[in-house]
Design an enzyme around this catalytic site. Structure first.
Site, PDB file in Angstrom:
ATOM      1  N   ARG A   1      53.868  53.390 -44.617  1.00 44.12           N
ATOM      2  CA  ARG A   1      53.180  54.463 -45.339  1.00 44.12           C
ATOM      3  C   ARG A   1      54.060  55.688 -45.521  1.00 44.12           C
ATOM      4  O   ARG A   1      53.709  56.609 -46.248  1.00 44.12           O
ATOM      5  CB  ARG A   1      51.893  54.840 -44.605  1.00 44.12           C
ATOM      6  CG  ARG A   1      50.880  53.720 -44.645  1.00 44.12           C
ATOM      7  CD  ARG A   1      49.694  53.989 -43.760  1.00 44.12           C
ATOM      8  NE  ARG A   1      48.964  52.744 -43.552  1.00 44.12           N
ATOM      9  CZ  ARG A   1      47.654  52.674 -43.397  1.00 44.12           C
ATOM     10  NH1 ARG A   1      46.919  53.765 -43.431  1.00 44.12           N
ATOM     11  NH2 ARG A   1      47.082  51.511 -43.209  1.00 44.12           N
TER      12      ARG A   1
ATOM     13  N   GLN B   1      71.944  36.384 -29.303  1.00 45.59           N
ATOM     14  CA  GLN B   1      72.514  37.696 -29.630  1.00 45.59           C
ATOM     15  C   GLN B   1      71.930  38.797 -28.751  1.00 45.59           C
ATOM     16  O   GLN B   1      70.762  38.787 -28.397  1.00 45.59           O
ATOM     17  CB  GLN B   1      72.319  38.031 -31.110  1.00 45.59           C
ATOM     18  CG  GLN B   1      70.896  38.315 -31.519  1.00 45.59           C
ATOM     19  CD  GLN B   1      70.769  38.507 -33.024  1.00 45.59           C
ATOM     20  OE1 GLN B   1      71.670  38.188 -33.795  1.00 45.59           O
ATOM     21  NE2 GLN B   1      69.636  39.023 -33.456  1.00 45.59           N
TER      22      GLN B   1
ATOM     23  N   SER C   1      52.414  49.590 -40.308  1.00 49.21           N
ATOM     24  CA  SER C   1      51.940  50.395 -41.435  1.00 49.21           C
ATOM     25  C   SER C   1      52.272  51.877 -41.261  1.00 49.21           C
ATOM     26  O   SER C   1      52.457  52.586 -42.249  1.00 49.21           O
ATOM     27  CB  SER C   1      50.442  50.199 -41.648  1.00 49.21           C
ATOM     28  OG  SER C   1      49.715  50.653 -40.531  1.00 49.21           O
ATOM     29  N   THR C   2      52.389  52.354 -40.028  1.00 50.41           N
ATOM     30  CA  THR C   2      52.753  53.755 -39.791  1.00 50.41           C
ATOM     31  C   THR C   2      54.068  54.082 -40.491  1.00 50.41           C
ATOM     32  O   THR C   2      54.196  55.131 -41.125  1.00 50.41           O
ATOM     33  CB  THR C   2      52.879  54.030 -38.272  1.00 50.41           C
ATOM     34  OG1 THR C   2      51.630  53.737 -37.656  1.00 50.41           O
ATOM     35  CG2 THR C   2      53.280  55.465 -37.984  1.00 50.41           C
ATOM     36  N   TYR C   3      55.043  53.186 -40.403  1.00 44.24           N
ATOM     37  CA  TYR C   3      56.327  53.399 -41.066  1.00 44.24           C
ATOM     38  C   TYR C   3      56.247  53.079 -42.554  1.00 44.24           C
ATOM     39  O   TYR C   3      56.782  53.811 -43.381  1.00 44.24           O
ATOM     40  CB  TYR C   3      57.424  52.573 -40.388  1.00 44.24           C
ATOM     41  CG  TYR C   3      57.935  53.209 -39.118  1.00 44.24           C
ATOM     42  CD1 TYR C   3      58.771  54.318 -39.166  1.00 44.24           C
ATOM     43  CD2 TYR C   3      57.593  52.719 -37.872  1.00 44.24           C
ATOM     44  CE1 TYR C   3      59.242  54.922 -38.007  1.00 44.24           C
ATOM     45  CE2 TYR C   3      58.054  53.315 -36.705  1.00 44.24           C
ATOM     46  CZ  TYR C   3      58.874  54.414 -36.783  1.00 44.24           C
ATOM     47  OH  TYR C   3      59.337  55.017 -35.637  1.00 44.24           O
TER      48      TYR C   3
ATOM     49  N   THR D   1      67.557  41.805 -34.293  1.00 47.29           N
ATOM     50  CA  THR D   1      68.166  42.877 -35.069  1.00 47.29           C
ATOM     51  C   THR D   1      67.178  43.281 -36.156  1.00 47.29           C
ATOM     52  O   THR D   1      66.685  42.435 -36.905  1.00 47.29           O
ATOM     53  CB  THR D   1      69.515  42.435 -35.676  1.00 47.29           C
ATOM     54  OG1 THR D   1      70.437  42.170 -34.598  1.00 47.29           O
ATOM     55  CG2 THR D   1      70.106  43.501 -36.575  1.00 47.29           C
ATOM     56  N   LEU D   2      66.893  44.567 -36.208  1.00 52.59           N
ATOM     57  CA  LEU D   2      65.921  45.127 -37.150  1.00 52.59           C
ATOM     58  C   LEU D   2      66.658  45.863 -38.258  1.00 52.59           C
ATOM     59  O   LEU D   2      67.614  46.600 -37.987  1.00 52.59           O
ATOM     60  CB  LEU D   2      65.015  46.132 -36.431  1.00 52.59           C
ATOM     61  CG  LEU D   2      64.279  45.642 -35.186  1.00 52.59           C
ATOM     62  CD1 LEU D   2      63.823  46.824 -34.339  1.00 52.59           C
ATOM     63  CD2 LEU D   2      63.089  44.796 -35.616  1.00 52.59           C
ATOM     64  N   GLU D   3      66.224  45.685 -39.498  1.00 50.89           N
ATOM     65  CA  GLU D   3      66.796  46.434 -40.618  1.00 50.89           C
ATOM     66  C   GLU D   3      65.728  47.367 -41.154  1.00 50.89           C
ATOM     67  O   GLU D   3      64.636  46.929 -41.509  1.00 50.89           O
ATOM     68  CB  GLU D   3      67.288  45.490 -41.707  1.00 50.89           C
ATOM     69  CG  GLU D   3      68.089  46.178 -42.790  1.00 50.89           C
ATOM     70  CD  GLU D   3      67.307  46.364 -44.078  1.00 50.89           C
ATOM     71  OE1 GLU D   3      67.248  47.513 -44.559  1.00 50.89           O
ATOM     72  OE2 GLU D   3      66.763  45.389 -44.588  1.00 50.89           O
TER      73      GLU D   3
END
EC number: 3.5.4.13
Length: 191
Positions: free
Chosen positions: A117, A183, A113-115, A136-138
């Protein structure tokens, strides 16, 4: 399926290598005492960290984004403690942690939630039974301003769901030879 608690997560990480490296508690401050976006084990999940390698989307070549024929030149590689994502753009990164998901477990990733928000959305598809690798994060910057994400700090939470003993999947990700199995690093789209 039932969601798994901190006790189960700790046991699976420490005895079966499900999460490496593994943090048994919640880390909220660095060694100098500065506040961090928290990471580590929570009541019913595990908050993952972002590694120092990023791929930031750019439209320098005015290419069409095509998941079947993705142009690696659509990204600028960045290595550092933070990454600035341009307005209305996105970046790829990876987790610090390497995951080994058991055959009877499905893992769902939700953004912190920090991001959220701040208008920064994290997207990850489920980690399927017997999948392993760096995640892998988008990151999508939905704002009209540049957005900052931090390496070595929490960015998303993994929730672990375990199937009943009589309902374990017939075919796991490993069984079907999934294209993202094992990966390492930030992985671009594959077909």
């Amino acid at each position: 399926m039932s969601i798994k608690s901190d006790r189960w997560i700790r046991k699976m990480a420490e005895e079966h290598g499900m999460i490496e490296p593994y943090e048994p508690g919640q880390v909220r401050f660095n060694e100098a005492g500065d506040k961090l976006v928290s990471y580590g084990t929570s009541s019913y999940g595990y908050d993952v960290r972002c590694a120092r390698e990023f791929k930031v989307f750019t439209n320098v070549h005015s290419a069409i984004v095509d998941p079947k024929n993705f142009d690696e030149n659509s990204f600028i590689d960045i290595v550092g403690d933070e990454c600035i994502i341009p307005p209305n753009s996105f970046a790829l990164a990876r987790t610090v942690e390497y995951f080994r998901i058991p055959r009877d477990v499905l893992t769902i990733c939700l953004g912190k939630s920090t991001y959220a928000r701040c208008g920064i959305i994290v997207n990850v598809t489920p980690l399927e039974p017997e999948w392993e690798g760096h995640v892998t994060l988008e990151f999508s910057n939905t704002t009209t301003l540049p957005a900052r994400i931090y390496a070595g700090e929490g960015v998303a939470q993994m929730l672990f769901f375990q199937s009943d003993a009589d309902d374990i999947c017939e075919t796991s990700y490993k069984d079907r030879g999934g294209k993202y199995q094992g990966q390492r690093g930030v992985t671009l789209p594959r077909t």
